[in-house]
Scaffold this motif. Structure first.
Motif, PDB file in Angstrom:
ATOM      1  N   SER A 122      44.223  40.368  41.799  1.00 58.88           N
ATOM      2  CA  SER A 122      44.998  39.960  40.634  1.00 58.88           C
ATOM      3  C   SER A 122      44.376  40.578  39.385  1.00 58.88           C
ATOM      4  CB  SER A 122      45.026  38.440  40.496  1.00 58.88           C
ATOM      5  OG  SER A 122      45.782  38.039  39.361  1.00 58.88           O
TER       6      SER A 122
ATOM      7  N   TRP B  64      40.201  31.026  41.685  1.00 60.16           N
ATOM      8  CA  TRP B  64      41.069  31.390  42.807  1.00 60.16           C
ATOM      9  C   TRP B  64      41.350  30.194  43.708  1.00 60.16           C
ATOM     10  CZ3 TRP B  64      43.470  35.965  44.134  1.00 60.16           C
ATOM     11  CH2 TRP B  64      43.147  37.088  43.360  1.00 60.16           C
TER      12      TRP B  64
ATOM     13  N   GLU C  13      37.064  34.609  46.230  1.00 60.22           N
ATOM     14  CA  GLU C  13      36.812  35.757  45.360  1.00 60.22           C
ATOM     15  C   GLU C  13      35.458  36.390  45.693  1.00 60.22           C
ATOM     16  OE1 GLU C  13      37.523  36.386  40.764  1.00 60.22           O
ATOM     17  OE2 GLU C  13      35.536  35.503  41.117  1.00 60.22           O
TER      18      GLU C  13
ATOM     19  N   GLN D 291      34.699  40.240  40.646  1.00 63.97           N
ATOM     20  CA  GLN D 291      35.436  40.036  39.407  1.00 63.97           C
ATOM     21  C   GLN D 291      34.966  41.060  38.397  1.00 63.97           C
ATOM     22  OE1 GLN D 291      36.081  35.984  37.946  1.00 63.97           O
ATOM     23  NE2 GLN D 291      35.687  36.694  35.853  1.00 63.97           N
TER      24      GLN D 291
ATOM     25  N   ALA E 219      45.568  32.996  41.274  1.00 59.27           N
ATOM     26  CA  ALA E 219      44.462  33.279  40.359  1.00 59.27           C
ATOM     27  C   ALA E 219      44.808  32.649  39.017  1.00 59.27           C
ATOM     28  CB  ALA E 219      44.253  34.776  40.213  1.00 59.27           C
TER      29      ALA E 219
ATOM     30  N   ILE F  87      49.718  39.666  40.755  1.00 60.41           N
ATOM     31  CA  ILE F  87      48.931  39.363  41.937  1.00 60.41           C
ATOM     32  C   ILE F  87      49.616  40.005  43.147  1.00 60.41           C
ATOM     33  CG2 ILE F  87      50.126  37.163  42.387  1.00 60.41           C
ATOM     34  CD1 ILE F  87      47.403  36.068  43.396  1.00 60.41           C
TER      35      ILE F  87
END
Length: 201
Positions: free
Chosen positions: A134, A145, A150, A153, A182, A193
């Motif tokens: 996303s 999330w 996840e 990031q 997300a 996403i």
């Protein structure tokens, strides 16, 4: 698993000498790619060979995300090149090296949203692998999330803006459908996403 991020200008983003795991006759690479802009790609290659895009979201304003796969049987590193149709501002990518997994998605989902939540649904089955990515143009750092774990990031901390989050999950039980989402701290135009599942072979 190799995870890399790149920020810059231009149309071609090259991730050089990426680790792609141990060579195997059934090794499938999965690339999750996202950008805070609305720029689409014209192609993505591994060692000069085109990947197949399995799931893609082009948000109307911001948050382009996609999932691509390719059977790569040899080598332990490779150059991965993402080519955009226009300057994407920021890009982020995660590389997963898998064995015993189909290179073709069994289910996909995607959406765009003008709220803080980017969400999609898809049917998942026990034993499958689920991947999701996303992206958003938000300035506030933080993604929560649900439906997937996840693992990367990317935050633009250069004083600008933009976030990309990516993750995967081994499905432990059938869920029809599963919601993958997300949640961002603030809204910044549209976010996107994309998610896909892959079965064992």
């Amino acid at each position: 698993t190799g995870k890399l991020t790149v920020t810059g200008a231009g149309l071609v983003y090259t991730y050089a000498s990426c680790p792609i795991g141990t060579a195997s006759a059934d090794r499938v690479l999965v690339v999750l790619n996202g950008t805070r802009s609305r720029r689409t790609i014209s192609g993505i290659t591994v060692g000069g060979v085109a990947m197949a895009v399995q799931a893609v979201t082009v948000a109307d304003a911001r948050g382009y995300s996609h999932i691509a796969t390719l059977l790569v049987t040899s080598g332990t590193t490779a150059d991965i090149v993402v080519t955009y149709v226009a300057r994407p501002d920021d890009g982020a990518m995660a590389i997963y090296s898998t064995t015993g997994m189909s290179a073709t998605a069994t289910a996909t989902g995607n959406s765009s949203s003008d709220s803080t939540v980017a969400s999609t649904t898809l049917n998942v089955l026990e034993g499958e692998l689920l991947f999701a990515v996303s992206a958003s143009d938000t300035q506030d750092i933080g993604i929560t999330w649900a439906g997937v774990t996840e693992e990367l990031q990317f935050d633009d901390t250069s004083g600008s803006r933009g976030q990309v989050g990516m993750g995967s999950e081994v499905i432990s039980a059938d869920e029809t459908p599963r919601t993958v989402s997300a949640t961002y701290l603030t809204v910044a135009e549209l976010n996107g996403i994309a998610a896909a599942t892959f079965s064992a072979v």
